[in-house]
Design an enzyme around this catalytic site. Structure first.
Site, PDB file in Angstrom:
ATOM      1  N   ASP B 139      -0.364  -4.301  -1.523  1.00  0.00           N
ATOM      2  CA  ASP B 139      -2.064  -4.562  -2.228  1.00  0.00           C
ATOM      3  C   ASP B 139      -2.035  -2.601  -3.501  1.00  0.00           C
ATOM      4  OD1 ASP B 139      -2.348  -6.598  -1.521  1.00  0.00           O
ATOM      5  OD2 ASP B 139      -3.562  -5.785  -0.143  1.00  0.00           O
ATOM      6  N   CYS B 140      -1.057  -1.505  -2.927  1.00  0.00           N
ATOM      7  CA  CYS B 140      -1.556  -0.142  -3.211  1.00  0.00           C
ATOM      8  C   CYS B 140      -0.124   0.407  -3.539  1.00  0.00           C
ATOM      9  CB  CYS B 140      -1.267   0.568  -2.169  1.00  0.00           C
ATOM     10  SG  CYS B 140      -0.904   0.624  -0.585  1.00  0.00           S
TER      11      CYS B 140
END
Ligand code: SF4
Ligand code: SF4
Lengths: 139, 401
Positions: B139-140
């Site tokens: 996600d990051c």
């Protein structure tokens, strides 16, 4: 009088020509064969030293080229790329001719092309890959 | 008369331009003329050098972040894999790493034309390097792959960190078998055809401070043409081997882990090498200044090639099978003469470590000190030495067949 080391490259079609015979008989040259081989593609390579009169030598070169052979200076077959050389000295026990040697006490390697017999052992034995082959054709 | 100097006094002399520096080779004549005490009184610093193949070398890189971000899981630099099991855009490129496509020794003896050492040389030379990286995506850090080019000056950090350099002595390699062998000690011809050695002998850093009385963690050094530091003792550091009366070890002994900023280094002192039939590596230029704190240190620096011995080891059988033993000891004067005698046979010798390079490094370091651009650093902590009780361990082999 001229004395010169050359490399002759024969295309497959010419490998069986009696080139040496003509050099001796028609051009009155002395021939000293240093090395000869035929590669898997059936191209021949002949390293030799020719000596005789300058005029005959020149004519012989022209004749060889007319026959379709490539003629190269043996001296320039192997070159030492000095800026890549780290003067480690590893080649000094590999080179069979003394062309690559360590000078003492400087402990620097020098390359004497006139002693080189083009065995090509140094090409891969030099860790810094400072030795190269060059094809320099004689005009 | 007894000579005593501190690091601080030497640095004062460097700053005021009064320092006297000699290389470990130059100082030999002075010691001959003036004796140990006279030479110790006259000289503040002795410089050393070595320029040999050092496989345990590599560089930590931080590439900076891409947009969108990527957490690199697999990294290739000019096709050579780097270790990416650290933070997102950090990687460690080792000197002996090879591209997956390298035929290695499948075409025996392999040529190993381009490996990690060559990438390091190209990086330092400022050449454009191709970076290819793969990731699983998070996600990051959503990006899953990237292919780009960069130059050394365009990335955040490039820290050369070599876990084992500057070996204090090394084997002299020979081949007793009847076929040519291809080793990290070079091409060894059959039947004692040649003997290869790899140390700068009297110029080599750890032969001039054999008991590590001045070199420690934090010692400032010449590394790859720039300024670096001793970070730790090197891997396989083995100071407790048998030594000659002058303190020099008779076998491979101490090692150093060193660190420095690759961005200030020079390609002529970090050279990618290809060892036929063995692999790729890096030739590292390294030099250490020895502060002449007293006569004892000068006595160590006065060591000559003829007083330093190395064991002759068979690399066709004894070395690969770890059978131990050797074919006798020879000194570096004999080795450097171009011929040694092994059991009555005359064997030509060749170095793998550049003596002329070592000399140039010692001279460069001398110039740096005299010109005031290089101050000595007092170690923050000593390195383990002869009293450390170290003995080398072997790998446990148990569990599976
Ligand atoms: S082996 Fe290569 S790098 Fe080493 S001295 Fe010979 S030519 Fe130079
Ligand atoms: S080709 Fe052979 S003879 Fe010529 S320099 Fe290399 S090793 Fe020596």
């Amino acid at each position: 009088m001229i004395k010169q080391k050359l490399v002759l490259r024969f295309p497959p079609a010419l490998v069986e020509q009696p080139v040496i015979y003509h050099l001796v008989k028609d051009y009155d040259l002395m021939v000293n064969i240093l090395r000869a081989d035929i590669n898997p593609k059936k191209e021949g390579r002949l390293m030799l030293e020719l000596s005789g009169s300058e005029a005959n030598f020149r004519q012989a070169l022209d004749w060889l080229q007319e026959q379709g052979l490539r003629v190269m200076n043996l001296k320039q077959q192997i070159t030492w790329v000095e800026e890549r050389c780290t003067h480690c000295g590893a080649c000094s026990v590999i080179c069979p001719s003394g062309a690559l040697a360590l000078t003492r006490p400087e402990m620097k390697v020098s390359f004497d092309a006139s002693k080189c017999v083009i065995c090509e052992l140094c090409l891969r034995a030099c860790p810094a890959r400072a030795m190269e082959t060059l094809l320099d054709e004689v005009k | 008369m007894s000579v005593q100097r501190t690091f601080e006094e030497i640095n004062e002399k460097i700053k005021s331009g009064r320092v006297v520096v000699m290389t470990a080779e130059e100082v030999l004549d002075l010691v001959e003329q003036k004796g140990i005490t006279g030479a110790a009184a006259a000289v503040d610093v002795v410089t050393t050098g070595t320029f040999g193949p050092m496989c345990s070398s590599g560089v930590f890189l931080n590439f900076g972040h891409s947009k969108p971000r990527i957490k690199m899981n697999e990294v290739y630099l000019n096709g050579v894999p780097a270790y990416a099991g650290v933070a997102a855009v950090d990687a460690y490129l080792g000197a002996t790493a090879l591209p997956a496509a390298d035929p290695a020794n499948r075409n025996y003896p392999g040529e190993f034309t381009y490996g990690g050492g060559h990438v390091i040389e190209d990086l330092v030379a400022g050449k454009e390097i191709e970076l290819e990286a793969f990731a699983y995506g998070t996600d990051c850090y959503p990006l899953k792959k990237i292919k780009t080019v960069f130059r050394l000056s365009e990335i955040n950090e490039a820290t050369l960190f070599n876990p084992r350099n500057a070996y204090q002595n090394y084997n002299v390699a020979v081949n007793l078998s009847d076929k040519t062998i291809y080793t990290y000690m070079g091409v060894l011809k059959p039947h004692l055809g040649n003997a290869n050695y790899s140390s700068a002998g009297q110029l080599s850093p750890l032969f001039n401070d054999p008991l590590l009385k001045t070199i420690g963690i934090g010692t400032r050094i010449f590394l790859g043409g720039g300024i670096g530091y001793v970070a730790w003792h090197g891997t396989q550091h083995n100071p407790c081997v048998e030594r000659a009366a002058n303190g020099t070890p008779l076998y491979p002994a101490g090692t150093l882990a060193v660190i420095g900023d690759l961005k200030q280094m020079k390609p002529c002192w970090l050279r990618g090498l290809s060892f036929l039939g063995y692999g790729a590596t890096l030739q590292v230029g390294l030099g250490i200044p020895i502060p002449i704190l007293n006569e004892e240190i000068m006595e160590y620096c006065a060591v000559k090639d003829e007083d330093i011995f190395a064991p002759v080891v068979d690399y066709s059988h004894a070395y690969p099978n770890r059978e131990g033993g050797n074919l006798g000891l020879v000194n570096y004067k004999q080795l450097r003469s171009g011929e040694i005698s092994i059991n009555g046979t005359r064997v030509p010798t060749a170095p793998l470590s550049s003596y002329s390079g070592a000399r140039e490094i010692a001279l460069t370091l001398k110039e740096w000190i005299i010109s005031g651009k290089f101050l000595l650093a007092r170690p923050a902590a000593p390195l383990p030495s002869i009293e450390a009780g170290i003995s080398l361990k072997s790998l446990p082999q148990r569990g599976s067949e």
